[in-house]
Scaffold this motif. Sequence first.
Motif, short mmCIF file in Angstrom:
data_model
loop_
_atom_site.label_atom_id
_atom_site.label_comp_id
_atom_site.label_asym_id
_atom_site.label_seq_id
_atom_site.Cartn_x
_atom_site.Cartn_y
_atom_site.Cartn_z
N LEU A 1 0.82 -1.21 0.00
CA LEU A 1 0.00 0.00 0.00
C LEU A 1 0.85 1.26 0.00
N ASN A 2 2.14 1.12 0.22
CA ASN A 2 3.04 2.26 0.08
C ASN A 2 3.13 2.72 -1.37
N TYR A 3 2.88 1.77 -2.30
CA TYR A 3 3.14 2.08 -3.72
C TYR A 3 1.87 2.13 -4.55
N VAL A 4 0.83 1.39 -4.13
CA VAL A 4 -0.42 1.41 -4.91
C VAL A 4 -1.58 1.63 -3.96
N ASN A 5 -2.75 2.01 -4.52
CA ASN A 5 -3.93 2.13 -3.68
C ASN A 5 -4.66 0.78 -3.64
N PRO A 6 -5.69 0.64 -2.79
CA PRO A 6 -6.34 -0.67 -2.65
C PRO A 6 -6.82 -1.26 -3.97
N PHE A 7 -7.32 -0.41 -4.88
CA PHE A 7 -7.79 -0.97 -6.15
C PHE A 7 -6.62 -1.56 -6.93
N ARG B 1 -12.09 6.59 5.02
CA ARG B 1 -11.47 5.29 4.74
C ARG B 1 -10.22 5.40 3.88
N GLY B 2 -9.95 6.56 3.30
CA GLY B 2 -8.77 6.58 2.43
C GLY B 2 -8.43 7.95 1.92
N VAL C 1 -8.93 -3.25 3.90
CA VAL C 1 -8.91 -1.86 3.43
C VAL C 1 -10.26 -1.19 3.60
N ASN C 2 -11.32 -1.99 3.73
CA ASN C 2 -12.64 -1.39 3.90
C ASN C 2 -12.95 -1.04 5.34
N SER C 3 -12.21 -1.58 6.27
CA SER C 3 -12.64 -1.40 7.66
C SER C 3 -11.87 -0.30 8.38
N VAL C 4 -10.75 0.13 7.84
CA VAL C 4 -10.03 1.24 8.49
C VAL C 4 -9.57 2.24 7.43
N TYR C 5 -8.99 3.33 7.91
CA TYR C 5 -8.37 4.31 7.03
C TYR C 5 -7.15 3.63 6.43
N TRP C 6 -7.24 3.25 5.12
CA TRP C 6 -6.25 2.29 4.62
C TRP C 6 -4.81 2.77 4.66
N ILE D 1 -5.73 -3.86 12.76
CA ILE D 1 -7.12 -3.53 12.45
C ILE D 1 -8.03 -3.89 13.62
N LEU D 2 -7.83 -5.12 14.15
CA LEU D 2 -8.69 -5.54 15.26
C LEU D 2 -8.51 -4.63 16.47
N GLU D 3 -7.28 -4.21 16.70
CA GLU D 3 -7.05 -3.33 17.85
C GLU D 3 -7.77 -2.01 17.66
N LYS D 4 -7.84 -1.55 16.41
CA LYS D 4 -8.55 -0.29 16.14
C LYS D 4 -10.04 -0.45 16.35
N LEU D 5 -10.60 -1.56 15.81
CA LEU D 5 -12.05 -1.69 15.77
C LEU D 5 -12.65 -2.28 17.04
N GLN D 6 -11.93 -3.18 17.67
CA GLN D 6 -12.51 -3.91 18.80
C GLN D 6 -11.74 -3.63 20.08
N ARG D 7 -11.45 -2.37 20.31
CA ARG D 7 -10.60 -2.04 21.45
C ARG D 7 -11.21 -2.56 22.75
#
Lengths: 502, 463
Positions: B53-59, B194-195, B259-264, B277-283
């Motif tokens: 993801l440093n070089y391309v976007n999720p698509f 998200r992005g 990529v859909n669940s956090v700011y990618w 991701i889990l730490e972000k969403l399910q703290r």
Amino acid sequence: VKAVLLKGKNPTQALRDKEALRKLGYIQELDRNMGIFSNFAISFSVISILTGLNSLYGYGLQHGGITSIWTFPIVGIFQVIVVLSLAEIASIYPVAGGVYKWTTIFTNKTIGWFCGWISLIGWIACTAGIDYGLGQFLAAFLNIGKEDSMSILLLVGGIVFIHSILSSYGVKLVRRFCDSSAVIHFVGVIIITALLLTFGSQNSFSEISFESFANSGYTWGALFQTFLMSAWTLTGFDASANVSEESVNPSLTVPLGMVSSVVMSVIFGSILLLGISMATADVTGTLNSSQPAVIYVISQALGPVVSKYVVIIMIIAMFICGLAAQTLLIRIIYALARDNALPKSNILKIVSSTHEMPNFSILFAAATTFILCIVATLLSVEGTFPILPIITALSILGIYSSHAITLASSLLSMARGHVKKGAFNLGWFSLPVKGIALVWTLFICSVVFYFNLISGFVLLVIMIAVSLYYFVAMKEQMINDNITLSEEDLIRIEQMRSKKEE
Amino acid sequence: MERDFSNILISNKTTQGYSKENGLKKTLTSAQLWGISVGAVISGQFIGWNNSLNYVNPFGLIALTGLISVFFVLLVSVMTKLSAMLPYAGGPYAYTRKAFGKPWGFLAGYVTMVEYICITAVIFLYMEHYIENTIVALWPGAVSIIVFFGLVGLQMLGASKASFIELLITCLCISIFLLFFMGINSVDWDGGDRGIDFVNSIEGYFMSIPYVLWFFVGIDVVILTAEEIKKPEQSLPISFFAAILTIIILSFGVIVFSVNSVYWPSLRGTDYPLIFILEKLQRGDAVLLAVFSFFSISSFVASINGLMTGYSRQVFSLARAGYFPDFLNKILDKTKTPYMALIAPSIVVIVIAQLANVTVLIQIVCICAIISYSFSMMAFIRIKTRGGEGFKSIIGACLSLLGCAALMVGFARFQTISTLITLGVIAFGVLYYFAFAKVGTNREAPEEMEANVGEINIIMENL
């Protein structure tokens, strides 16, 4: 023991197994390739601690509080005694059909036939109980409340249908499921218990002791009632005996498979119950919840996500347990039909050529299982007589009394001086062990009968119908059908068959 | 011209006797094979891929994963055919040896070995780091070395037991993904951002290729177990295709859900994206976090165990054929485990893990893998065309080879340093071959036998 087991792999063992079966009056028709692990696995899958304990934990909690878990090791010890005495018989007569055949050998065809019928009813109820328990769990997983019995019945119908489809695809597929089931049970119980003890432990050890029971207000009589949970869980080891004709060196693998499956179930079941009961913080809340008790306890202890994960493991285990039980039921139906002991036996024993399975027996098994669930739903009384205990009590009454009949007839034949010994025998202990086992099975039957009159009533009605059927159709047939083949005849048939194959 | 074949033709009895003494036990079933190949790469779902993801976007990432998936499906279809033709522990070495002769055969085996040893080193490093951060802060190195050599011990018990355990752990890993998906699904959309706008470039695609390859590289471990499969013609295709399908589904699942669940863009900086991701969403759900991070370690264990099977078989086959020193050829009597070929490279793994840089290692792994795949594809094309079969049968191999070539060009252009290092490592192998391995190959080794038979046929035809 190891030496004998290793020998099981060489070709002379196959010949020896064939010869032993011929001595018992049967021809080797099924493929003999089950080792001790598969034999153990099939019984362990049918006993299925994850099914029995999970389905009936709430029942135990309702009638005896957390202390009801103590019935499990107690029943466990006695069931080990029962399995030891039946394993000894299985070692002498390793034939498919289990209790039905043994009783016939010890006494006569009539008693054997009745024993076979009682056992058949027990097994139908056992399969129905497993499928119904699974239906309840699935319902809870799909957020359907446990009072919505129509939806649960629909789910059970779906489960029975899927099981039947899988069974009709042949033994190989089912065996693969059963082998993996043993692993799922071991790993599942360890994971679930570890999670519950690590994250969910709410109670101290004193709360699950008898001391707390004395202060809790439950009566000792009620504690007897909770024997249902443990006694139902620890049935099903007949499975090993029913696959005797497919096991290598059966007079050793079958008894060892039976005994080890019960012992392992007692050990792992106790561990599981410890985990669940330590996490049961709020008994009233658990009983009032619209979910099965175990699911409620787990979701309280582990949070919404991990508890769903755990429930999925349980559902998979229960699904395979149901499949294994149905396979065994089909085998029992087939074994009875082969001897023309059921109505329309000539149809039931037809084996389809595509997957070599008796498809009509599968249909019969599925239909009776589902009908029993419907009947239990109609007979149930909200609160006092819930559906699942009706089915499981019927299962206990059927299976335990068939064991009692077998044990009694074995003792009778011992008293007449018939002493045969298999590779697995208890020596001098045989008599007392069988005696204790007989008393125990009778005790459980009477306790379960006393507390579950509806099931007792259902069993009586069925048995009256069965007796009528006996006097109308079976009695004459049994007298006429008294031809036994000698060993020479069997050898001749075997030779003819092998020539045909060539 | 008369030729004397007596020294090449070895009687059937000798061969059987040889493979009885120096062959591996045939024990593996389809389920175990699936477990090995999925297990070997499953840690790729937990680590590494997010760097792309440093070089391309999720698509871009999804598109690239799609392309690479097609490439791997083609590779797998060719490899199943190859390993059914030549079911030996040597894998790429056996194929290339048959098609192009000794030096190339050795080189293919050598490159594959480097690939496996380096992947294992990368995963070992991640495991060490992971244990340090999430489980025990004390002596993480020692703990991971104990785990690592515990797995070596497990391998000693024989392929059957090791791969049974591998199957169990792989299933556990997959069930952990289930937990992850359930965990992120049970949270409601918080309406947050998200992005960012990020435009993909050709350069970005090429830069992110190693991290996407990371999902798949090592899945070919199963062809190195070909000699130990009960019914290779039946089990291998089924389990290989099932494995690649499993990995494709999991990869897309992981990317799309993540990529859909956090700011990618926040995934760029983390080492362990799923836990992040889990730490972000399910703290709030401490049980979920603890269970997930504890069981995540099983992915490293599964991968290391699977890859060990790979490099030990590759080293063993090269030693059995006489390219590597004789002591690496030793087999345990009872379990038929090539124990020296297991222990010696394992020590190399630990050493490399202590010395090398992870990013460079990942790139070296990918370059070696592509070279190894190219060898196999070329061998397939050569063997088929030599057998007089039409273009139709080699079309898959040609396409995969084209893919390999494109990837190699990309590596040479954008990962120049790693490519040079890899070339150096290969040059070392070439030097070794001409200094030590050229003489003294063992004609009785099955891979060599097979190649010799092929050579005889060609000579016979020409006579």
